[in-house]
Design a protein around this motif. Structure first.
Motif, PDB file in Angstrom:
ATOM      1  N   GLN A  97       0.832  -1.200   0.000  1.00  0.00           N
ATOM      2  CA  GLN A  97       0.000   0.000   0.000  1.00  0.00           C
ATOM      3  C   GLN A  97       0.866   1.249   0.000  1.00  0.00           C
ATOM      4  N   ASP A  99       0.403   5.886  -0.832  1.00  0.00           N
ATOM      5  CA  ASP A  99      -0.475   6.996  -1.176  1.00  0.00           C
ATOM      6  C   ASP A  99       0.313   8.298  -1.098  1.00  0.00           C
ATOM      7  N   SER A 101      -0.433  12.276  -0.332  1.00  0.00           N
ATOM      8  CA  SER A 101      -1.480  13.165   0.162  1.00  0.00           C
ATOM      9  C   SER A 101      -0.976  13.892   1.409  1.00  0.00           C
ATOM     10  N   HIS A 103      -2.850  13.286   4.097  1.00  0.00           N
ATOM     11  CA  HIS A 103      -3.340  12.297   5.057  1.00  0.00           C
ATOM     12  C   HIS A 103      -3.726  11.030   4.303  1.00  0.00           C
ATOM     13  N   THR A 104      -3.746   9.914   5.015  1.00  0.00           N
ATOM     14  CA  THR A 104      -4.171   8.669   4.380  1.00  0.00           C
ATOM     15  C   THR A 104      -4.504   7.637   5.439  1.00  0.00           C
ATOM     16  N   THR A 105      -5.093   6.532   4.995  1.00  0.00           N
ATOM     17  CA  THR A 105      -5.432   5.405   5.854  1.00  0.00           C
ATOM     18  C   THR A 105      -5.046   4.123   5.137  1.00  0.00           C
TER      19      THR A 105
END
Length: 149
Positions: A97, A99, A101, A103-105
């Motif tokens: 995973q 990302d 940004s 923020h992310t999860t």
């Protein structure tokens, strides 16, 4: 000489204040998400982690995970104008995973019955107004439910 000492003290105080202000802002943004997840049964592992990202410098956090739980990693910076590369590396060195940004999860369901080390990485690619950004990270978990048919 006295004016130089006063200037240095004021400079250090402003840096300390901005550091705490940046961390608090990142924690406030993080708690908006974690409070909701905790209210529906997620369990936070320890206290949120906070720190500062420097431009083009990678921060890596080791996390011990096992298959008894599913995990959520929630990451926020203090500003919506930060551009951060977030990625998660499993114990085999693979990156399932990632990302870009402010923020992310990430969600993870480890399959090893023994606790193994996963690594959460963050790199500041562009800061909101400087070459630094403050972050807050929470790790939440929930027991896995097995359903036999």
């Amino acid at each position: 000489m006295k004016s130089m000492v006063i200037g240095a003290v004021l400079c250090l105080c402003s840096v300390a204040f901005s550091t705490e202000q940046g961390k608090e802002r990142a924690l406030t943004r993080l708690s908006a998400t974690t409070d909701m997840l905790i209210s529906i049964g997620e369990e936070m592992m320890g206290e949120p982690m906070t720190g500062m990202l420097l431009l083009e410098d990678t921060v890596s956090i080791d996390l011990s995970l096992n298959s008894a739980y599913t995990y959520q990693f929630i990451m926020w910076t203090e500003s919506a104008f930060n551009y951060v590369d977030f990625w998660l590396t499993n114990p085999n060195g693979e990156t399932p995973q990632g990302d870009y940004s402010d923020h992310t999860t990430f969600s993870v369901m480890p399959f090893s019955e023994e606790p193994r080390i996963w690594k959460l990485h963050m790199e500041l690619l562009e800061g909101a107004s400087s070459d630094t950004a403050y972050y807050a990270v929470a790790v939440l978990r929930r027991e896995r439910e097995s359903h036999l048919l």
